[in-house]
Every structure is written in structure tokens, then in C-alpha cells.
Enzyme design. Structure first.
Site, PDB file in Angstrom:
ATOM      1  N   TRP A   1       0.834  -1.213   0.000  1.00  0.00           N
ATOM      2  CA  TRP A   1       0.000   0.000   0.000  1.00  0.00           C
ATOM      3  C   TRP A   1       0.861   1.251   0.000  1.00  0.00           C
ATOM      4  O   TRP A   1       0.521   2.252  -0.643  1.00  0.00           O
ATOM      5  CB  TRP A   1      -0.978  -0.013   1.164  1.00  0.00           C
ATOM      6  CG  TRP A   1      -2.058  -1.029   0.973  1.00  0.00           C
ATOM      7  CD1 TRP A   1      -2.287  -2.146   1.718  1.00  0.00           C
ATOM      8  CD2 TRP A   1      -3.058  -1.039  -0.066  1.00  0.00           C
ATOM      9  NE1 TRP A   1      -3.353  -2.850   1.207  1.00  0.00           N
ATOM     10  CE2 TRP A   1      -3.842  -2.198   0.119  1.00  0.00           C
ATOM     11  CE3 TRP A   1      -3.341  -0.198  -1.140  1.00  0.00           C
ATOM     12  CZ2 TRP A   1      -4.914  -2.533  -0.721  1.00  0.00           C
ATOM     13  CZ3 TRP A   1      -4.410  -0.527  -1.975  1.00  0.00           C
ATOM     14  CH2 TRP A   1      -5.175  -1.672  -1.769  1.00  0.00           C
TER      15      TRP A   1
ATOM     16  N   ASP B   1      -1.423   6.268   6.653  1.00  0.00           N
ATOM     17  CA  ASP B   1      -2.505   5.419   6.166  1.00  0.00           C
ATOM     18  C   ASP B   1      -2.746   4.367   7.249  1.00  0.00           C
ATOM     19  O   ASP B   1      -1.948   3.460   7.434  1.00  0.00           O
ATOM     20  CB  ASP B   1      -2.087   4.765   4.843  1.00  0.00           C
ATOM     21  CG  ASP B   1      -3.140   3.794   4.311  1.00  0.00           C
ATOM     22  OD1 ASP B   1      -4.177   3.599   4.974  1.00  0.00           O
ATOM     23  OD2 ASP B   1      -2.899   3.229   3.218  1.00  0.00           O
TER      24      ASP B   1
ATOM     25  N   LYS C   1     -12.157  -2.135   7.271  1.00  0.00           N
ATOM     26  CA  LYS C   1     -11.377  -3.141   7.991  1.00  0.00           C
ATOM     27  C   LYS C   1     -11.731  -3.120   9.480  1.00  0.00           C
ATOM     28  O   LYS C   1     -12.223  -4.108   9.994  1.00  0.00           O
ATOM     29  CB  LYS C   1      -9.879  -2.910   7.795  1.00  0.00           C
ATOM     30  CG  LYS C   1      -9.331  -3.479   6.487  1.00  0.00           C
ATOM     31  CD  LYS C   1      -9.220  -2.490   5.396  1.00  0.00           C
ATOM     32  CE  LYS C   1      -8.731  -3.096   4.088  1.00  0.00           C
ATOM     33  NZ  LYS C   1      -7.970  -2.142   3.285  1.00  0.00           N
TER      34      LYS C   1
HETATM   35  C1  LIG Z   1      -7.419  -1.653   2.170  1.00  0.00           C
HETATM   36  C2  LIG Z   1      -6.306  -0.676   2.208  1.00  0.00           C
HETATM   37  C3  LIG Z   1      -6.197   0.369   1.271  1.00  0.00           C
HETATM   38  C4  LIG Z   1      -7.154   0.517   0.120  1.00  0.00           C
HETATM   39  O1  LIG Z   1      -8.393   0.940   0.546  1.00  0.00           O
HETATM   40  P1  LIG Z   1      -9.545   1.298  -0.485  1.00  0.00           P
HETATM   41  O2  LIG Z   1     -10.623   1.771   0.411  1.00  0.00           O
HETATM   42  O3  LIG Z   1      -9.872   0.039  -1.239  1.00  0.00           O
HETATM   43  O4  LIG Z   1      -9.028   2.356  -1.403  1.00  0.00           O
HETATM   44  C5  LIG Z   1      -5.160   1.258   1.410  1.00  0.00           C
HETATM   45  N1  LIG Z   1      -4.272   1.151   2.414  1.00  0.00           N
HETATM   46  C6  LIG Z   1      -4.337   0.155   3.315  1.00  0.00           C
HETATM   47  C7  LIG Z   1      -3.316   0.071   4.400  1.00  0.00           C
HETATM   48  C8  LIG Z   1      -5.351  -0.788   3.241  1.00  0.00           C
HETATM   49  O5  LIG Z   1      -5.425  -1.776   4.147  1.00  0.00           O
END
Ligand SMILES: *Cc1c(COP(=O)(O)O)cnc(C)c1O
Length: 402
Positions: free
Chosen positions: A127, A213, A237
Site C-alpha cells: 500500500w 494510512d 477493515k
Molecule cells: C485496504 C487498504 C487500502 C485501500 O483501501 P480502499 O478503500 O480500497 O481504497 C489502502 N491502504 C491500506 C493500508 C489498506 O489496508
């Protein structure tokens, strides 16, 4: 091969009662498990929200019924995550945006990269690689300097031997003048997470505001948010359903953000209008509020942390007890408590394990297609009993096939 604490011929019972007849034990990486109590409450309220005779989905986002739910979610988030509410650099705004964390990869530099400015990135997995790719594209079109990789710990493609890890202390620091430093607190695909030791804070990351993030580890425990300038997290999540992304941003950064970008991408637009400038994802925000209420009822983030530590401990305990059969591709101090990744001796052995897990009512355990292997995602709503059942199955499987 190590066989932890078992005598020849001893049988292992996998608790069949764990297999809830109609609902599997859900280890999906995201969208992920939601608390059953939340789903039941949502079902009960679906046709008649708060005695209004309408579903929450059918209410105007400008009406009192929805606005109450909206502001209740925000108040819960602020209280539960202890989000400071002061002015300037002593307070944070809570924003609800759409487009997922992936959109934030671009919206962060759009707002926070001034003309001629530069961002630093720490890359610990897939990511983080996506995030810097988007930052490069924004910098190239918006007059910023190319982002700088201050540390990347991602093994080369095809390198199965080098363990995934966090940067070493001092390896990942911004420099004076950097607009911000971006990192991924939990790499969902690779299973690498910052600051998991009890009471641990983030390492020294240098002078620039830290942009994190936190999609897959927001609210996994109590965290001092003042270590960060901006946090973003897709809800799907740890917090709720897909459709809403939470941005927690220091108020001075909102104000310093560029105002020559489209209104709908400016953080100040969302901050000034309590995320009601245009239609927000109302159902997702409502449901996130129910999840936050469920966390409160469990005992808050300290209780959630204890649950999360117990779940991850159960799985890593089995991995480490059978080192000739299971292998974690992450250094021990960098292992994620949210996404436990592990390998078996061969792809065939992994497929057999996944089949057996499925037969025991466990779903979502396949590793990401880019890395393979097995991944158990143990987000807040994953029940400790499911992790115990998975650990028991892993012990049994290693004893049988190891
Ligand atoms: C799932 C995830 C993403 C992507 O998220 P979206 O909502 O599908 O854009 C980005 N960064 C991390 C750390 C993730 O777990």
C-alpha cells in the site's frame, strides 16, 4: 520438525461448536467481519430508523434524523480515539470522504504539497508503494518536487527469503523543509505493523508532519494521535462497512492546504461543513456509529487491544511452535497483529490447508494474490473464539501433515 507439547497418538479436538451453522468465521482482509450484534441492530432498524418510519438510507442528509446519527458517529469517534479538539495545531478535524484510502493517496499531496514542495515516504509494503506512485503523479502535474523515498523495506519481486520488516531506528526520518512524511502504519498485504509492543509509540520520524494510512489498524488500540498530522482510513477493515473513509487532520494543516485545487478535493471544504457539503455516504457513517458503540460496550480501546493481542498471540504462537511447517515472512519485531501472514512448505500444502479451513467454517484466509500464502486478518470484529479455533486447526494440521 518441532511438535509442540503433543504425545504420539494424542488426538486434537477442533471445537465443532465454533462453526456457527449459517455464518462462517470471517477472516476476510477487507471488507471484513462486522460484529454480529451490529448487524442484528441494523436489521432491526432497517425499515424504521428511530421511529421515523423510514430507513436511515431514505432520509435527507440535511434532515434532523440523519444529522443526529452523523454527529453521534463523530462524537463517538472523538471520544473513543481521544481526538484533540483544540485550535490550530492543538486540534483535529474529523472528515468523512469517499473514494477510499486509494483516493487519499492522491488527495493528500493535492492538498499538502505546496508548489516546489516535497514529500518524504516510508515504504514498508504494497500500500505504501501505491501511495508513493500517486504522489509522484500529483507532484508531476501540480508543480511539486518528486517524492523522496526515505526508507523502503520491500523485498525485490520474487525474493521469498528476505523477511519483511519495519525501518531500523533512525532509518526513516524526514528532513527540514519536507511538506510531510507519509507511511502506512499497518501493511495489510505484507503483515508489517508499526509500534505494536505494549505502550509503544511511533519511532522518531523527523520534523515534518506525519501522514499515516491507518486503514487496517485504526482503533486497534489507544494511540496518541498527536504523533500524526493526518490520518486516513477506509472504514471497511476496523471500523465499519466500505463506502466511507475517515480523515483525521490537524487543524493547522487544513488551513495551510492548497486552495487552488477543486473544492471537492479540499480538506477545508469537508472541515467547514462537517462533511455535509455534499451527500455523504450516510448508511456507512450510521453503521460505523453502531460499530463504535459496540466497541464502547465491550469496554473501549483497552478492551479491544486485549482482545486483539490475544487473537494474534494465539496464531503466532502456533507458527512459532512449528517452525519447520509454518513460516512467517516478517521479522518478529515487525509482525502485524491485524494481518498475520504465514507460509506452509509448498503451495500445495497451502492449498490443502485453506481447503481444510474452509471445511471447518473459516473463510477469507487466502493470502493476497500478489504474495500468496495464508493471511489471517484479525480486525476488531473478529471473535477471539474464531482465532482460537484457527489456532487449534493449525496445530492439528501441523501434527497431521508436518
Ligand atoms: C485496504 C487498504 C487500502 C485501500 O483501501 P480502499 O478503500 O480500497 O481504497 C489502502 N491502504 C491500506 C493500508 C489498506 O489496508
Amino acid at each position: 520438525m518441532a511438535r509442540a507439547g503433543r504425545l504420539p497418538g494424542e488426538t486434537v479436538t477442533i471445537p465443532a461448536a465454533m462453526t456457527i451453522p449459517s455464518r462462517p468465521m470471517n477472516f476476510n482482509p477487507g471488507p471484513a467481519a462486522l460484529p454480529r450484534a451490529v448487524l442484528e441492530r441494523c436489521r432491526d432498524e432497517l425499515l424504521d430508523f428511530g421511529g421515523t418510519g423510514l430507513s436511515v438510507m431514505e432520509h435527507s442528509h440535511r434532515g434532523a434524523a440523519y444529522e443526529r446519527a452523523h454527529h453521534a458517529t463523530t462524537a463517538r469517534l472523538r471520544a473513543l480515539l481521544d481526538i484533540p479538539d483544540g485550535h490550530g495545531d492543538a486540534g483535529y478535524d474529523i472528515l468523512y470522504v469517499q473514494g477510499g484510502a486509494s483516493q487519499q493517496f492522491a488527495v493528500v499531496p493535492l492538498n499538502l504539497l505546496p508548489p516546489g514542495g516535497r514529500a518524504s515516504h516510508v515504504v514498508t509494503g504494497a500500500w505504501g508503494e501505491r501511495a508513493i506512485a500517486e504522489a509522484r503523479a500529483v507532484a508531476a502535474t501540480a508543480g511539486g518536487g518528486a517524492p523522496r523515498v526515505v526508507a523502503s523495506t520491500v523485498p525485490a519481486p520474487g525474493d521469498e527469503r528476505t523477511l519483511r520488516r519495519l525501518p531500523r531506528p533512525g532509518e526513516a526520518r524526514s528532513e527540514g523543509g519536507d511538506a510531510y512524511l507519509h507511511l502506512t502504519t499497518n501493511e495489510t498485504i505484507d503483515g508489517v505493523q508499526f509500534a505494536t509492543a505494549p505502550g509503544a509509540t511511533m519511532p522518531d520520524l523527523g520534523p515534518a508532519p506525519v501522514v499515516a494510512d491507518m486503514s487496517s489498524d485504526i482503533a486497534w488500540r489507544r494511540v496518541d494521535l498527536r504523533q500524526f498530522g493526518l490520518i486516513y482510513a477506509g472504514a471497511q477493515k476496523n471500523l465499519g462497512p466500505s463506502g466511507v473513509t475517515v480523515v483525521i487532520i490537524r487543524r493547522d494543516l487544513v488551513e495551510a492546504g492548497r486552495s487552488d485545487i477543486p473544492t471537492i478535493f479540499q480538506y477545508r471544504t469537508f472541515a467547514r461543513h462537517d462533511s455535509l457539503y455534499n451527500t455523504p455516504p450516510t448508511f456507512a457513517i450510521y453503521l460505523m456509529g453502531l460499530v463504535l458503540e459496540w466497541i464502547e460496550e465491550l469496554g473501549g480501546l483497552d478492551a479491544i487491544e486485549a482482545r486483539n493481542r490475544a487473537k494474534a498471540g494465539a496464531i503466532y504462537g502456533v507458527i512459532d511452535a512449528f517452525p519447520g511447517f509454518y513460516r512467517c515472512p516478517v521479522e518478529s519485531g515487525s509482525r502485524s497483529l491485524m494481518n498475520v501472514t504465514f507460509r506452509l512448505p509448498t503451495p500445495g500444502a497451502e492449498a490443502r490447508f485453506l481447503d481444510e479451513a474452509m471445511a471447518h467454517g473459516m473463510t477469507g484466509l487466502q493470502g493476497h494474490r500478489s504474495v500468496g500464502g495464508v493471511r489471517a486478518s484479525l480486525y476488531n470484529a473478529v471473535e477471539p473464539a474464531w482465532a482460537d479455533a484457527l489456532a487449534a486447526l493449525m496445530r492439528d494440521h501441523a501434527a497431521k501433515h508436518g
